[in-house]
Design a protein around this motif. Sequence first.
Motif, PDB file in Angstrom:
ATOM      1  N   ASN A  13     109.540  -4.357  18.556  1.00 55.03           N
ATOM      2  CA  ASN A  13     109.772  -5.774  18.758  1.00 55.03           C
ATOM      3  C   ASN A  13     109.297  -6.598  17.566  1.00 55.03           C
ATOM      4  OD1 ASN A  13     108.833  -8.569  20.072  1.00 55.03           O
ATOM      5  ND2 ASN A  13     110.572  -7.716  21.205  1.00 55.03           N
ATOM      6  N   VAL A  14     108.140  -6.266  17.031  1.00 57.38           N
ATOM      7  CA  VAL A  14     107.597  -7.025  15.899  1.00 57.38           C
ATOM      8  C   VAL A  14     108.426  -6.766  14.644  1.00 57.38           C
ATOM      9  CG1 VAL A  14     105.593  -7.359  14.400  1.00 57.38           C
ATOM     10  CG2 VAL A  14     105.272  -7.159  16.878  1.00 57.38           C
ATOM     11  N   VAL A  15     108.740  -5.520  14.366  1.00 63.56           N
ATOM     12  CA  VAL A  15     109.559  -5.200  13.188  1.00 63.56           C
ATOM     13  C   VAL A  15     110.921  -5.876  13.307  1.00 63.56           C
ATOM     14  CG1 VAL A  15     110.829  -3.313  12.062  1.00 63.56           C
ATOM     15  CG2 VAL A  15     108.398  -3.054  12.569  1.00 63.56           C
ATOM     16  N   GLY A  16     111.492  -5.846  14.495  1.00 63.16           N
ATOM     17  CA  GLY A  16     112.814  -6.431  14.713  1.00 63.16           C
ATOM     18  C   GLY A  16     112.848  -7.945  14.722  1.00 63.16           C
ATOM     19  N   SER A  17     111.692  -8.580  14.676  1.00 66.13           N
ATOM     20  CA  SER A  17     111.642 -10.046  14.747  1.00 66.13           C
ATOM     21  C   SER A  17     111.999 -10.736  13.431  1.00 66.13           C
ATOM     22  CB  SER A  17     110.250 -10.503  15.213  1.00 66.13           C
ATOM     23  OG  SER A  17     109.278 -10.280  14.200  1.00 66.13           O
ATOM     24  N   SER A  79     110.363   5.310  26.589  1.00 73.13           N
ATOM     25  CA  SER A  79     110.355   3.863  26.381  1.00 73.13           C
ATOM     26  C   SER A  79     109.032   3.379  25.794  1.00 73.13           C
ATOM     27  CB  SER A  79     110.604   3.178  27.730  1.00 73.13           C
ATOM     28  OG  SER A  79     110.159   1.848  27.720  1.00 73.13           O
ATOM     29  N   GLY A  80     109.120   2.608  24.715  1.00 74.59           N
ATOM     30  CA  GLY A  80     107.921   2.006  24.144  1.00 74.59           C
ATOM     31  C   GLY A  80     107.267   1.051  25.128  1.00 74.59           C
ATOM     32  N   ASP A  81     108.089   0.321  25.883  1.00 72.38           N
ATOM     33  CA  ASP A  81     107.545  -0.608  26.874  1.00 72.38           C
ATOM     34  C   ASP A  81     106.713   0.130  27.915  1.00 72.38           C
ATOM     35  OD1 ASP A  81     109.003  -2.464  25.464  1.00 72.38           O
ATOM     36  OD2 ASP A  81     110.217  -3.124  27.159  1.00 72.38           O
ATOM     37  N   ASP A  82     107.221   1.257  28.384  1.00 76.27           N
ATOM     38  CA  ASP A  82     106.476   2.037  29.385  1.00 76.27           C
ATOM     39  C   ASP A  82     105.158   2.539  28.809  1.00 76.27           C
ATOM     40  OD1 ASP A  82     108.495   1.607  31.228  1.00 76.27           O
ATOM     41  OD2 ASP A  82     109.371   3.615  31.006  1.00 76.27           O
ATOM     42  N   ALA A  83     105.167   2.969  27.558  1.00 77.65           N
ATOM     43  CA  ALA A  83     103.932   3.440  26.910  1.00 77.65           C
ATOM     44  C   ALA A  83     102.923   2.301  26.794  1.00 77.65           C
ATOM     45  CB  ALA A  83     104.241   4.029  25.535  1.00 77.65           C
ATOM     46  N   ILE A  84     103.401   1.101  26.481  1.00 81.59           N
ATOM     47  CA  ILE A  84     102.508  -0.049  26.368  1.00 81.59           C
ATOM     48  C   ILE A  84     101.903  -0.383  27.725  1.00 81.59           C
ATOM     49  CG2 ILE A  84     102.465  -2.548  25.931  1.00 81.59           C
ATOM     50  CD1 ILE A  84     104.553  -1.929  23.651  1.00 81.59           C
ATOM     51  N   VAL A  85     102.714  -0.385  28.759  1.00 82.79           N
ATOM     52  CA  VAL A  85     102.209  -0.656  30.114  1.00 82.79           C
ATOM     53  C   VAL A  85     101.161   0.386  30.493  1.00 82.79           C
ATOM     54  CG1 VAL A  85     102.847  -0.706  32.563  1.00 82.79           C
ATOM     55  CG2 VAL A  85     104.240  -1.926  30.884  1.00 82.79           C
ATOM     56  N   VAL A  99     101.114  -7.665  21.724  1.00 83.16           N
ATOM     57  CA  VAL A  99     101.933  -8.460  20.803  1.00 83.16           C
ATOM     58  C   VAL A  99     103.386  -8.038  20.987  1.00 83.16           C
ATOM     59  CG1 VAL A  99     102.389  -9.072  18.410  1.00 83.16           C
ATOM     60  CG2 VAL A  99     100.031  -8.653  19.162  1.00 83.16           C
ATOM     61  N   THR A 100     104.180  -8.960  21.538  1.00 83.09           N
ATOM     62  CA  THR A 100     105.602  -8.726  21.771  1.00 83.09           C
ATOM     63  C   THR A 100     106.269 -10.047  22.104  1.00 83.09           C
ATOM     64  OG1 THR A 100     107.240  -7.394  22.973  1.00 83.09           O
ATOM     65  CG2 THR A 100     105.384  -8.266  24.257  1.00 83.09           C
ATOM     66  N   ALA A 101     107.580 -10.101  21.886  1.00 85.89           N
ATOM     67  CA  ALA A 101     108.365 -11.251  22.320  1.00 85.89           C
ATOM     68  C   ALA A 101     109.252 -10.868  23.502  1.00 85.89           C
ATOM     69  CB  ALA A 101     109.230 -11.768  21.173  1.00 85.89           C
ATOM     70  N   ASP A 102     109.163  -9.624  23.929  1.00 86.20           N
ATOM     71  CA  ASP A 102     109.982  -9.107  25.020  1.00 86.20           C
ATOM     72  C   ASP A 102     109.503  -9.707  26.344  1.00 86.20           C
ATOM     73  OD1 ASP A 102     110.623  -7.353  27.272  1.00 86.20           O
ATOM     74  OD2 ASP A 102     111.391  -5.947  25.786  1.00 86.20           O
TER      75      ASP A 102
END
Length: 125
Positions: A13-17, A79-85, A99-102
Amino acid sequence: MDTRPLLIVDAANVVGSVPDGWWRDRRGANERLRDSLVSLCDNGLPQLEGPLDVVLVVEGAARDVAGVEGVRVVSAPGSGDDAIVDLVRAAAPRRRVVVTADRGLRDRVTALGAETLGPRAVRRA
């Protein structure tokens, strides 16, 4: 138990921003982000005082990015989101900042008691 705040960065998400050509070299873009986060370990952010425990979550083509001193890299098996959760859940009750905009990810982690910051918070780091 570590009492430093845990800063978890959603790498994709950060790289893609920022449309800076990251898609031509996803691994390199993630490595540059990782390297820019090293100073946060001791210095923190304006809105989050250091020292911090910094974790960068990578996925997909960036999955083989290695950690460096000061920044632990977690390669999401799916999923990166699942790993973060999962990281947020496992680190309770310490202070956790993602840190995310998702929006979907923000909702998931705030429901677990984490705080969130947008990509600009670390893009200036």
